[in-house]
Design a protein around this motif. Structure first.
Motif, PDB file in Angstrom:
ATOM      1  N   HIS A 129       0.852  -1.207   0.000  1.00  0.00           N
ATOM      2  CA  HIS A 129       0.000   0.000   0.000  1.00  0.00           C
ATOM      3  C   HIS A 129       0.881   1.248   0.000  1.00  0.00           C
ATOM      4  O   HIS A 129       1.524   1.558   1.003  1.00  0.00           O
ATOM      5  CB  HIS A 129      -0.906  -0.028   1.251  1.00  0.00           C
ATOM      6  CG  HIS A 129      -1.884   1.105   1.351  1.00  0.00           C
ATOM      7  ND1 HIS A 129      -3.199   0.908   1.737  1.00  0.00           N
ATOM      8  CD2 HIS A 129      -1.757   2.446   1.156  1.00  0.00           C
ATOM      9  CE1 HIS A 129      -3.826   2.075   1.753  1.00  0.00           C
ATOM     10  NE2 HIS A 129      -2.971   3.032   1.420  1.00  0.00           N
ATOM     11  N   HIS A 144       1.415   5.433  -1.993  1.00  0.00           N
ATOM     12  CA  HIS A 144       0.989   6.505  -2.911  1.00  0.00           C
ATOM     13  C   HIS A 144       2.250   7.293  -3.260  1.00  0.00           C
ATOM     14  O   HIS A 144       2.351   8.482  -2.935  1.00  0.00           O
ATOM     15  CB  HIS A 144       0.001   7.464  -2.249  1.00  0.00           C
ATOM     16  CG  HIS A 144      -1.158   6.859  -1.506  1.00  0.00           C
ATOM     17  ND1 HIS A 144      -2.460   7.075  -1.884  1.00  0.00           N
ATOM     18  CD2 HIS A 144      -1.241   6.083  -0.388  1.00  0.00           C
ATOM     19  CE1 HIS A 144      -3.295   6.467  -1.026  1.00  0.00           C
ATOM     20  NE2 HIS A 144      -2.579   5.859  -0.112  1.00  0.00           N
ATOM     21  N   LYS A 160      -0.548   3.554  -5.858  1.00  0.00           N
ATOM     22  CA  LYS A 160      -1.895   4.000  -6.205  1.00  0.00           C
ATOM     23  C   LYS A 160      -1.861   5.297  -7.009  1.00  0.00           C
ATOM     24  O   LYS A 160      -0.977   6.128  -6.817  1.00  0.00           O
ATOM     25  CB  LYS A 160      -2.698   4.258  -4.923  1.00  0.00           C
ATOM     26  CG  LYS A 160      -2.831   3.017  -4.049  1.00  0.00           C
ATOM     27  CD  LYS A 160      -3.446   3.353  -2.711  1.00  0.00           C
ATOM     28  CE  LYS A 160      -3.324   2.191  -1.733  1.00  0.00           C
ATOM     29  NZ  LYS A 160      -4.016   0.974  -2.149  1.00  0.00           N
ATOM     30  N   HIS A 218      -9.486   1.547   0.949  1.00  0.00           N
ATOM     31  CA  HIS A 218      -9.236   2.260   2.206  1.00  0.00           C
ATOM     32  C   HIS A 218     -10.518   2.183   3.031  1.00  0.00           C
ATOM     33  O   HIS A 218     -11.561   2.704   2.609  1.00  0.00           O
ATOM     34  CB  HIS A 218      -8.941   3.738   1.933  1.00  0.00           C
ATOM     35  CG  HIS A 218      -7.585   4.016   1.369  1.00  0.00           C
ATOM     36  ND1 HIS A 218      -7.220   3.694   0.083  1.00  0.00           N
ATOM     37  CD2 HIS A 218      -6.492   4.608   1.929  1.00  0.00           C
ATOM     38  CE1 HIS A 218      -5.963   4.083  -0.124  1.00  0.00           C
ATOM     39  NE2 HIS A 218      -5.501   4.638   0.977  1.00  0.00           N
ATOM     40  N   HIS A 227      -6.041  -0.011   6.336  1.00  0.00           N
ATOM     41  CA  HIS A 227      -6.143   0.965   7.440  1.00  0.00           C
ATOM     42  C   HIS A 227      -6.737   0.289   8.671  1.00  0.00           C
ATOM     43  O   HIS A 227      -6.025  -0.113   9.551  1.00  0.00           O
ATOM     44  CB  HIS A 227      -6.951   2.229   7.073  1.00  0.00           C
ATOM     45  CG  HIS A 227      -6.125   3.251   6.383  1.00  0.00           C
ATOM     46  ND1 HIS A 227      -5.163   3.986   7.012  1.00  0.00           N
ATOM     47  CD2 HIS A 227      -6.106   3.643   5.094  1.00  0.00           C
ATOM     48  CE1 HIS A 227      -4.585   4.802   6.153  1.00  0.00           C
ATOM     49  NE2 HIS A 227      -5.137   4.611   4.970  1.00  0.00           N
ATOM     50  N   ASP A 257       1.963   2.792   3.397  1.00  0.00           N
ATOM     51  CA  ASP A 257       1.056   3.910   3.072  1.00  0.00           C
ATOM     52  C   ASP A 257       1.818   5.165   2.659  1.00  0.00           C
ATOM     53  O   ASP A 257       1.275   6.268   2.720  1.00  0.00           O
ATOM     54  CB  ASP A 257       0.102   4.223   4.246  1.00  0.00           C
ATOM     55  CG  ASP A 257      -1.115   5.043   3.823  1.00  0.00           C
ATOM     56  OD1 ASP A 257      -1.405   5.097   2.613  1.00  0.00           O
ATOM     57  OD2 ASP A 257      -1.765   5.636   4.700  1.00  0.00           O
TER      58      ASP A 257
END
Ligand code: NIG
Ligand code: FE
Length: 414
Positions: free
Chosen positions: A81, A83, A150, A251, A274, A325
Motif C-alpha cells: 500500500h 501513494h 496508487k 481504504h 487501514h 502507506d
C-alpha cells in the motif's frame, strides 16, 4: 546470468513451504528458520538452500560467492500500500498538525488530497517519474522488494492517466514487481463537491474504460470514509470496476467505522486497508473471508490517530499484512523497517507475526505470494541481508536503525 551463492548465513528466515499463499491467525507466529545456512540463487530465483555442513557439491559454472558473515537473510519487504507518485510534499500541513489541526480539519480547509491534486494537474509525467523514482530507490535500499502504488491525486481523466502511466514506467524501470491501483475515488474534486454522481459517472463512464483499455491498473481502490466516498458510492464503484477485472483493494475504517470492510468483503476485495477504527462486526466479517487486513501503523504514528487492533484481528483468525502507506499527507515515509518496529511496539505483534505481515502476507495483498514473500525454492531471489544480529527480535527492537547490509534483487546484489 551469473548465479549467486550466499554462505555463512547466521539465520535464514521465512522458509514457508511452497503453496502457502497467506498466513492467518495463529499461523502468523510461525516463521520457520534455518541456522548456519547457505542459499543459492540461479536465474534470478532461489534455487536451493541448506546448512553449511552440507554445502552443495555441484555448483553452477558462472558463480559469485558471497559470505553473509553471520548475518540474517530474509525475504525482501512486500509493501502492499503506497501513494509514491505525487508532485510535492506537504510540510505546511505538517506544521498545521503540530499546531493542533486534525487530518479532517486540514482536508476541509482545502489541504489534504485536494492540495496534492491541484499540484498534480501542473506536474509533468517526467517530473513525477523522477521524483517517484527517487522515493522508490530509497525504499529499495531500505529493503522493499515488491510494491503496490496508487493513483488518486489526479481526480481528472488526464491526471489519473498521467499518474498511472508514471506507475507503468516505474514497473518497466525497476527490478521489483509493482502493482497499480486506480484510486480516482480518493476525494471529490471541488467542482463536484455537490454533484457526487457527476464525478462517479466520470470515473465509471470515462476513466475506467480507458484505463482498462490501456491495461494501466491491477486493482480498484476507493477511500470509503465520512466526507469522502459513502458506503453506497463505494459499492457502486466496486460494482462498476468488476467487469474490467479490477478487484478491490480499498481504504476502509481509517477515521471512522464506515462499513467499508463489509463492502470490501462483499466484493471479495484482495485487501481492506487501514482499519484503525475497526469494530467487532468488521473483524467477524474479515474472519469469514480471504481478504487481507492491511494495517498501516506509520500512518497512525504520523497522524496521531489510534493504532489498529492487530491482536483482536489475529485472535479472530484474520490474515494481517503491514504496509507503509507512503504518501505526502498521512505517511511521508516508506521505510518498512520502521513499519515492522511499529507493528511490534504499537500493534503488539510478535516479531515473527510482524515479519510475516511485512513479507508473505504483504505479497498476498498484491496477489504475488506465488512469486515472492518467503524463502521458498522457485520464488524470486529478492532478499535482505542484515548485519549479524543477537536475535531476530533485534531487528524490530532497534527501531530507526538500519540493520540491512546488502540488498539482493533477482539473485543479484543491488
Ligand atoms: O492512505 N486515506 C486516504 N489516503 C491516504 C492519505 C492521502 C493524503 O492525505 O494525501 C492514506 O492515508
Ligand atoms: Fe493510503
Amino acid at each position: 546470468m551469473a548465479s549467486l551463492l550466499l554462505t555463512h548465513i547466521g539465520t535464514l528466515v521465512g522458509l514457508h513451504p511452497k503453496g502457502i499463499m497467506m498466513l492467518r491467525g495463529a499461523e502468523m507466529a510461525q516463521l520457520p528458520v534455518l541456522e548456519n545456512a547457505w542459499l543459492l540463487c540461479e536465474e534470478g530465483l532461489i534455487s536451493d538452500f541448506g546448512t553449511m555442513d552440507a554445502l552443495p557439491l555441484q555448483l553452477p559454472n558462472e558463480l559469485e560467492t558471497r559470505s553473509a558473515e553471520g548475518g540474517y537473510v530474509l525475504p525482501s519487504w512486500c509493501d502492499s500500500h503506497s501513494h509514491i507518485v505525487f508532485a510535492a510534499p506537504r510540510e505546511e500541513e505538517f506544521v498545521m498538525k503540530i499546531a493542533g489541526k486534525s487530518y479532517e480539519e486540514i482536508a476541509a480547509a482545502g489541504g489534504g488530497i485536494l492540495n496534492s491534486a491541484a499540484k498534480m494537474q501542473l506536474a509533468t509525467e517526467e517530473d513525477l517519474f523522477e521524483a517517484a523514482a527517487i522515493r522508490l530507490n530509497d525504499m529499495i535500499r531500505q529493503g522493499t522488494g515488491a510494491l503496490e502504488v496508487k493513483s488518486g491525486y489526479g481526480l481528472s481523466l488526464a491526471s489519473e492517466l498521467k499518474m498511472l502511466r508514471v506507475i507503468r514506467r516505474l514497473k518497466d524501470s525497476f527490478p521489483i514487481p509493482i502493482k497499480a491501483s486506480f484510486l480516482a475515488a480518493h476525494a471529490f474534486p471541488i467542482a463536484y463537491k455537490n454533484n457526487h454522481q457527476g464525478y462517479i459517472s466520470l470515473i465509471i463512464d470515462q476513466m475506467l474504460p480507458q484505463i482498462a483499455e490501456e491495461g494501466l491498473a491491477d486493482y480498484m481502490d476507493v477511500f470509503c470514509e465520512q466526507g469522502f466516498f459513502s458506503l453506497e458510492e463505494t459499492d457502486q464503484l466496486l460494482t462498476a470496476a468488476a467487469p474490467y477485472g479490477l478487484k478491490p483493494k480499498i481504504h476502509a475504517n481509517q477515521l471512522s467505522i464506515s462499513g467499508g470492510v463489509q463492502i470490501g468483503l462483499k466484493h471479495q476485495a484482495v485487501s481492506v486497508d487501514h482499519l484503525e477504527a475497526t469494530d467487532e462486526a468488521a473483524i467477524a466479517s474479515l474472519a469469514s473471508g480471504n481478504t487481507m487486513a492491511t494495517l498501516l501503523p506509520s500512518c497512525s504514528f504520523y497522524l496521531g490517530i489510534p493504532f489498529a487492533n492487530a491482536r483482536a484481528l489475529i485472535q479472530s483468525n484474520v490474515p494481517v499484512a503491514l504496509a507503509s502507506d507512503y504518501n505526502p499527507g498521512s505517511t511521508p515515509s516508506g521505510n518498512m523497517n520502521f513499519v515492522l518496529s511499529l507493528g511490534c511496539i504499537k500493534l503488539k505483534m510478535l516479531p515473527e507475526e510482524a515479519i510475516n505481515a511485512c513479507t508473505l502476507n504483504g505479497a498476498a495483498a498484491m496477489e504475488l505470494s506465488a512469486l515472492t514473500g518467503s524463502i521458498t525454492k522457485g520464488k524470486k531471489a529478492n532478499l535482505i541481508l542484515t548485519r549479524p544480529l543477537s536475535s531476530l527480535a533485534f531487528l524490530p527492537y532497534s527501531f530507526g536503525q538500519l540493520q540491512i547490509k546488502t540488498i539482493i534483487l533477482n539473485g543479484k546484489i543491488y
